[in-house]
Structure formats: structure tokens, C-alpha cells
Design an enzyme around this catalytic site. Sequence first.
Site, PDB file in Angstrom:
ATOM      1  N   LYS A  87       0.853  -1.191   0.000  1.00 33.11           N
ATOM      2  CA  LYS A  87       0.000   0.000   0.000  1.00 33.11           C
ATOM      3  C   LYS A  87       0.893   1.247   0.000  1.00 33.11           C
ATOM      4  O   LYS A  87       1.765   1.396   0.860  1.00 33.11           O
ATOM      5  CB  LYS A  87      -0.879  -0.035   1.251  1.00 33.11           C
ATOM      6  CG  LYS A  87      -2.147   0.748   1.160  1.00 33.11           C
ATOM      7  CD  LYS A  87      -2.996   0.436   2.380  1.00 33.11           C
ATOM      8  CE  LYS A  87      -4.292   1.186   2.386  1.00 33.11           C
ATOM      9  NZ  LYS A  87      -4.991   1.005   3.655  1.00 33.11           N
TER      10      LYS A  87
HETATM   11  C1  E4P Z   1      -8.317   1.954   3.595  1.00 31.73           C
HETATM   12  O1  E4P Z   1      -7.537   1.138   3.200  1.00 31.73           O
HETATM   13  C2  E4P Z   1      -8.137   2.713   4.847  1.00 31.73           C
HETATM   14  O2  E4P Z   1      -7.438   1.909   5.742  1.00 31.73           O
HETATM   15  C3  E4P Z   1      -9.424   3.049   5.515  1.00 31.73           C
HETATM   16  O3  E4P Z   1     -10.536   2.651   4.802  1.00 31.73           O
HETATM   17  C4  E4P Z   1      -9.481   4.410   6.139  1.00 31.73           C
HETATM   18  O4  E4P Z   1     -10.730   4.568   6.734  1.00 31.73           O
HETATM   19  P1  E4P Z   1     -11.060   5.628   7.853  1.00 31.73           P
HETATM   20  O5  E4P Z   1     -11.450   6.894   7.185  1.00 31.73           O
HETATM   21  O6  E4P Z   1     -12.192   5.022   8.607  1.00 31.73           O
HETATM   22  O7  E4P Z   1      -9.818   5.792   8.706  1.00 31.73           O
END
Ligand code: E4P
Length: 216
Positions: A87
Site C-alpha cells: 500500500k
Molecule cells: C483503507 O484502506 C483505509 O485503511 C481506511 O478505509 C481508512 O478509513 P477511515 O477513514 O475510517 O480511517
Amino acid sequence: MKFFIDTANLDQIREAAALGVLDGVTTNPSLMAREGIKGQPNIEQHYVDICNLVDGDVSAEVYSTDFAGMVKEGEKLASLHKNIVVKVPMIKEGIRALKYFSDKGIRTNCTLVFSAGQAILAAKAGATYVSPFLGRLDDNSVDGVHLIEQIAHIYTNYPAFNTQILAASIRHSVHIVRCAEAGAHVATCPLTAILDLLKHPLTDIGLAKFLADAAK
Ligand code: E4P
């Protein structure tokens, strides 16, 4: 549509996997910190533990923000398990890193995407997944699902783009349904949002009636 769970919590991953509908996991540094996972070799071991629970893609985020650091970390992460997806944040150095990983056959997830322009760049760089954060857009009075629709439209215009839309920052089950309508390939969700898909009062009333009649 694939379902990923957006957590680094092993119990929640186990519970979602037991449902039989889980296709993968996404994590990020905040989710890792929430579980108290810090430093090496703990972080890498935790990713391996997650990979052993789910037969599907597991996104592991690089902590570096420079090209060389991202490449070093990403190659190490990718070597941990065949299901690891590296990522990478949507920044200038991140685009270079996405292209580098793509050329080397390492799968990637471009994270922190908030605009259609960013999604075009991620696809051009050969990202396997692009993660538009719809909940955080909603939190800022911008329609997050509209961004999913826009990206789906653009990617359909260019069949050479192989990037899958991974709807992220999902807050509830309605988000999941709207992302499915919009054409997202994947939704990464909290466990509660997946379980809330089950709920309908008429299902509960109907089952109670069936059970009562069966007992007659
Ligand atoms: C995606 O890969 C992220 O980890 C995640 O969806 C972020 O979400 P949040 O806005 O709830 O922190």
C-alpha cells in the site's frame, strides 16, 4: 463485488473470515497502532499472522515517504507472503514507487485518494487497486460515492487501465450498497458494516412467524 475487512484486529478478521464471504484485508498505520503493533519484527509478523487467517489480498502500507524507502519497505513486505499487496500513498514519490512495483510484478494499493485526477494517475502508474476514501469525503460535506461513480466511469472509458476500485473509508452498510451500484470492484469495510447488511426487520418478523408455525 469483493469484501475486504478494514482492520488489523485478528479477532475481527477471524470473525469475518468465518462468515465465508471475506476476500481480503486492508490495514494502515493507524489501524496497526490501534492494535499496539509497532516496530520490527512485530509489524511484519502481524502481517504474516493476518495472511494466515485469510486466503486473499492483504494490504500492508509502507511507512516511508521517499522513493528509495518505499521501494525497500515494499519489496520486504511483498516477500513476506504471496498475498501481500503493497500500500503506497498518493504522493509524487508514491507514483514513482507504484510504477516501479508494477514493472516488477509486485501488486499495489494506492491509498489516500480523494479525487478522480488522483485515480487516473494511480491507474497510469499501474496500481493494482486504487483506494478512494469515501467516508472521509462525506465527513467533509463532499459526496464520496460520487467519486466512486466518476472513477468507475473513467476506468470504463479506458479498458487498458487494469486498476480495481477499492472503496475505502466505508462507514456503514448503505455505503457498501451504493458502492456496489457505482461499480466498485471491492469494498473494504469495518466488520459492523458487513454484519449490518444482514439486518432487515421483515426478515426477523418473517423468521419468528416461520418458527412459530413450525412449532405448531
Ligand atoms: C483503507 O484502506 C483505509 O485503511 C481506511 O478505509 C481508512 O478509513 P477511515 O477513514 O475510517 O480511517
